[in-house]
Design a protein around this motif. Structure first.
Motif, mmCIF file in Angstrom:
data_model
loop_
_atom_site.group_PDB
_atom_site.id
_atom_site.type_symbol
_atom_site.label_atom_id
_atom_site.label_comp_id
_atom_site.label_asym_id
_atom_site.label_seq_id
_atom_site.Cartn_x
_atom_site.Cartn_y
_atom_site.Cartn_z
ATOM 1 N N ALA A 14 72.869 5.774 67.966
ATOM 2 C CA ALA A 14 72.895 6.858 68.945
ATOM 3 C C ALA A 14 74.333 7.269 69.245
ATOM 4 N N HIS A 15 75.205 6.314 69.406
ATOM 5 C CA HIS A 15 76.607 6.606 69.705
ATOM 6 C C HIS A 15 77.273 7.319 68.530
ATOM 7 N N ALA A 16 77.001 6.867 67.316
ATOM 8 C CA ALA A 16 77.615 7.462 66.126
ATOM 9 C C ALA A 16 77.301 8.956 66.023
ATOM 10 N N ALA A 23 86.684 10.359 64.732
ATOM 11 C CA ALA A 23 86.329 9.206 65.553
ATOM 12 C C ALA A 23 85.490 8.206 64.750
ATOM 13 N N LEU A 24 84.580 8.707 63.946
ATOM 14 C CA LEU A 24 83.786 7.815 63.096
ATOM 15 C C LEU A 24 84.682 7.043 62.136
ATOM 16 N N GLU A 25 85.633 7.727 61.534
ATOM 17 C CA GLU A 25 86.558 7.062 60.614
ATOM 18 C C GLU A 25 87.352 5.975 61.331
ATOM 19 N N TYR A 26 87.765 6.262 62.562
ATOM 20 C CA TYR A 26 88.510 5.282 63.344
ATOM 21 C C TYR A 26 87.644 4.054 63.645
ATOM 22 N N VAL A 27 86.414 4.287 64.086
ATOM 23 C CA VAL A 27 85.518 3.176 64.421
ATOM 24 C C VAL A 27 85.250 2.311 63.193
ATOM 25 N N VAL A 28 85.004 2.941 62.059
ATOM 26 C CA VAL A 28 84.740 2.196 60.823
ATOM 27 C C VAL A 28 85.949 1.339 60.453
ATOM 28 N N ALA A 29 87.133 1.913 60.506
ATOM 29 C CA ALA A 29 88.347 1.164 60.173
ATOM 30 C C ALA A 29 88.562 0.006 61.149
ATOM 31 N N GLU A 46 81.937 -12.075 62.271
ATOM 32 C CA GLU A 46 82.225 -11.345 61.032
ATOM 33 C C GLU A 46 81.001 -10.527 60.621
ATOM 34 N N ASN A 47 79.833 -11.127 60.669
ATOM 35 C CA ASN A 47 78.593 -10.430 60.330
ATOM 36 C C ASN A 47 78.281 -9.317 61.326
ATOM 37 N N TYR A 48 78.550 -9.565 62.590
ATOM 38 C CA TYR A 48 78.336 -8.574 63.640
ATOM 39 C C TYR A 48 79.166 -7.315 63.349
ATOM 40 N N TYR A 49 80.446 -7.509 63.067
ATOM 41 C CA TYR A 49 81.309 -6.358 62.785
ATOM 42 C C TYR A 49 80.958 -5.693 61.453
ATOM 43 N N ALA A 50 80.472 -6.447 60.509
ATOM 44 C CA ALA A 50 80.006 -5.852 59.253
ATOM 45 C C ALA A 50 78.814 -4.941 59.517
ATOM 46 N N ASP A 51 77.881 -5.410 60.338
ATOM 47 C CA ASP A 51 76.719 -4.587 60.708
ATOM 48 C C ASP A 51 77.161 -3.316 61.424
ATOM 49 N N GLN A 52 78.086 -3.454 62.354
ATOM 50 C CA GLN A 52 78.568 -2.305 63.110
ATOM 51 C C GLN A 52 79.264 -1.308 62.178
ATOM 52 N N SER A 53 80.090 -1.807 61.305
ATOM 53 C CA SER A 53 80.794 -0.948 60.347
ATOM 54 C C SER A 53 79.815 -0.190 59.464
ATOM 55 N N MET A 54 78.806 -0.878 58.980
ATOM 56 C CA MET A 54 77.827 -0.227 58.107
ATOM 57 C C MET A 54 77.038 0.849 58.847
ATOM 58 N N THR A 55 76.739 0.611 60.111
ATOM 59 C CA THR A 55 75.987 1.588 60.896
ATOM 60 C C THR A 55 76.779 2.877 61.073
ATOM 61 N N TYR A 56 78.034 2.751 61.459
ATOM 62 C CA TYR A 56 78.873 3.933 61.643
ATOM 63 C C TYR A 56 79.210 4.591 60.303
ATOM 64 N N SER A 57 79.388 3.786 59.269
ATOM 65 C CA SER A 57 79.649 4.335 57.930
ATOM 66 C C SER A 57 78.473 5.163 57.430
ATOM 67 N N TYR A 58 77.275 4.717 57.749
ATOM 68 C CA TYR A 58 76.087 5.455 57.340
ATOM 69 C C TYR A 58 76.069 6.863 57.940
ATOM 70 N N GLU A 59 76.407 6.954 59.222
ATOM 71 C CA GLU A 59 76.467 8.265 59.872
ATOM 72 C C GLU A 59 77.544 9.136 59.231
ATOM 73 N N LEU A 60 78.670 8.555 58.926
ATOM 74 C CA LEU A 60 79.760 9.289 58.282
ATOM 75 C C LEU A 60 79.327 9.773 56.890
ATOM 76 N N ARG A 61 78.654 8.930 56.165
ATOM 77 C CA ARG A 61 78.175 9.283 54.829
ATOM 78 C C ARG A 61 77.135 10.411 54.908
#
Length: 65
Positions: A14-16, A23-29, A46-61
Motif C-alpha cells: 500500500a505504501h509503495a 522515492a521507490l528507488e531510494y527505499v529499495v537501495a 536480513e530476510n526481513y529487509y530482503a522481503d521489504q526490498s522485493m516488495t518495493y522493487s515489484y512496484e517499481l518494476r
C-alpha cells in the motif's frame, strides 16, 4: 528463516503505491543496504529487509512496463 508477516507485506504494498519513482528507488537501495548490513550477524532481519526490498522493487518494476 523468517521474514516479514503478511500484514507487513500488505502495508508495504500500500505504501509503495503512494511513492514516486525516485522515492521507490531510494527505499529499495536502503533496504538492500540494510539487508547487506545484517547478513553476517542477524539472518532474521536480513530476510526481513530482503522481503521489504522485493516488495518495493515489484512496484517499481510494474511502473516500468
Amino acid at each position: 528463516m523468517s521474514g516479514a508477516t503478511a500484514a507487513e507485506f500488505a502495508k508495504w504494498e500500500a505504501h509503495a503505491k503512494t511513492l514516486d519513482v525516485e522515492a521507490l528507488e531510494y527505499v529499495v537501495a536502503d533496504c538492500r543496504a540494510a539487508k547487506e548490513a545484517m547478513s553476517t550477524w542477524n539472518t532474521e532481519r536480513e530476510n526481513y529487509y530482503a522481503d521489504q526490498s522485493m516488495t518495493y522493487s515489484y512496484e517499481l518494476r510494474k511502473r516500468s512496463l
